[in-house]
Design an enzyme around this catalytic site. Structure first.
Site, PDB file in Angstrom:
ATOM      1  N   SER A 110      35.126  45.698  47.510  1.00 31.22           N
ATOM      2  CA  SER A 110      35.771  44.653  46.708  1.00 31.22           C
ATOM      3  C   SER A 110      35.329  44.713  45.263  1.00 31.22           C
ATOM      4  CB  SER A 110      35.439  43.267  47.261  1.00 31.22           C
ATOM      5  OG  SER A 110      36.146  43.018  48.434  1.00 31.22           O
TER       6      SER A 110
ATOM      7  N   THR B 159      32.120  40.154  45.845  1.00 32.55           N
ATOM      8  CA  THR B 159      31.744  40.323  44.440  1.00 32.55           C
ATOM      9  C   THR B 159      30.319  40.823  44.402  1.00 32.55           C
ATOM     10  OG1 THR B 159      33.124  38.473  43.713  1.00 32.55           O
ATOM     11  CG2 THR B 159      31.313  39.045  42.269  1.00 32.55           C
TER      12      THR B 159
ATOM     13  N   THR C 131      34.191  42.287  40.225  1.00 34.28           N
ATOM     14  CA  THR C 131      34.942  42.215  41.478  1.00 34.28           C
ATOM     15  C   THR C 131      36.387  42.653  41.275  1.00 34.28           C
ATOM     16  OG1 THR C 131      35.592  40.738  43.302  1.00 34.28           O
ATOM     17  CG2 THR C 131      35.629  39.791  41.097  1.00 34.28           C
TER      18      THR C 131
ATOM     19  N   ARG D 210      46.494  36.693  38.812  1.00 34.17           N
ATOM     20  CA  ARG D 210      45.491  35.712  39.252  1.00 34.17           C
ATOM     21  C   ARG D 210      44.115  36.134  38.748  1.00 34.17           C
ATOM     22  NH1 ARG D 210      40.574  36.049  42.594  1.00 34.17           N
ATOM     23  NH2 ARG D 210      40.389  34.140  43.812  1.00 34.17           N
TER      24      ARG D 210
ATOM     25  N   THR E 297      30.003  33.967  45.297  1.00 33.66           N
ATOM     26  CA  THR E 297      31.028  34.798  45.900  1.00 33.66           C
ATOM     27  C   THR E 297      31.784  33.885  46.858  1.00 33.66           C
ATOM     28  OG1 THR E 297      31.484  36.824  47.138  1.00 33.66           O
ATOM     29  CG2 THR E 297      29.426  35.709  47.646  1.00 33.66           C
ATOM     30  N   GLY E 298      32.872  34.387  47.409  1.00 28.46           N
ATOM     31  CA  GLY E 298      33.704  33.530  48.247  1.00 28.46           C
ATOM     32  C   GLY E 298      35.062  33.354  47.605  1.00 28.46           C
TER      33      GLY E 298
END
Ligand code: ASP
Length: 277
Positions: free
Chosen positions: A36, A137, A155, A165, A188-189
């Protein structure tokens, strides 16, 4: 751990802590090992990566960030150039790519992206077409021998995101925040869940009020979960460090690994999802 080790080696070889941040994150951007991060990261809904990154330097209060950038191999270096060589803090999209190219950063050909965008528009008309899921990330900080803090993150963002986005990672105070007086925090998330609460700013403010980094990360998860419609299903993960070098990490809804290095040695630690109290 790869990034922590590379950053430590860079500093041991005489580089600055800021160089260490860049070196460590560049390694992961090159390897694509996270899945990622960098151009080998997760594609957006149109099938290609748009990259986000930022960098912050505690002692100078410097910051640079890039969002939704296409075809640049090292977004963290682009973010550092924004900090070091422009009057601005954040550049996005085509302008970020142009700036990176003007500064001679390594790039790949993006001449096929129009076709990918067109194919995406067609695919969007088919509701059965699945979007790629997943996200992650890399966030890296260094506390140097002077007690100064530096941090960065990079990321490809959430897989299947809409073109254009921008996630939390390049937003200072959302994906990353460094305060040289207090400490630093990273996230992160699902970025939308982090941005809506200025999460890393709040974690740093909690540490300023005296909380240990671990306590502050957990308090942030509980604080968001208490008011968010998603509750503990939020999918947010935080890490933090204070000026004393104490670290903490907490997540909702999942486990995640992070690495800590000290004196040339590093280890991977795991965080369990925090439970509703
Ligand atoms: N926060 C990133 C984003 O939403 C993804 C992640 O860190 O998992 O773009």
């Amino acid at each position: 751990k790869l990034a922590v080790d590379a950053a430590s080696e860079s500093v041991a070889a005489g580089g600055s802590a800021l160089d260490g941040i860049e070196v460590g994150i560049r390694l992961i951007e090159s390897l694509g090992s996270d899945g990622s991060v960098g151009l080998a990261g997760r594609p957006n809904a149109a099938g290609y990566p748009q990259l986000d990154a930022c960098i912050m330097a505690g002692p100078t209060r410097g910051a640079g960030s890039v969002g939704g950038m296409e075809g640049i191999v090292h977004p963290i270096t682009a973010a550092r150039r924004v900090m070091d060589s422009s009057k601005h803090v954040m550049l996005v999209g085509e302008g970020a790519r142009w700036f990176a190219l003007e500064h001679g950063l390594e790039s790949v050909d993006v001449s096929d992206l129009d076709a990918k965008k067109a194919a995406w528009v067609e695919r969007e008309q088919d509701p059965a077409e699945p979007l790629e899921k997943g996200h992650d990330t890399i966030t890296l900080w260094m506390l140097d021998g002077n007690g100064d803090l530096f941090g960065g993150c990079s990321t490809s963002g959430a897989g299947g995101k809409l073109p254009g986005r921008v996630g939390d990672s390049p937003i200072l105070g959302a994906g990353l925040f460094v305060d040289n007086e207090v400490g630093a925090a990273g996230a992160t998330g699902v970025g939308e869940n982090v941005m809506r609460y200025s999460a890393t700013t709040v974690i740093v403010e909690m540490m300023r009020q005296g909380m240990h980094p671990q306590e502050a990360c957990e308090a942030m998860v509980h604080r968001i979960a208490a008011v968010d419609p998603l509750g503990y299903q939020l999918d947010v993960c935080f890490i933090a460090i204070d000026k004393q070098g104490r670290t903490g990490a907490a997540a909702s809804n999942q486990r995640f690994p992070f690495a800590v290095g000290l004196g040339g040695r590093s280890e991977v630690r795991s965080v369990e999802a925090v439970e509703r109290p």
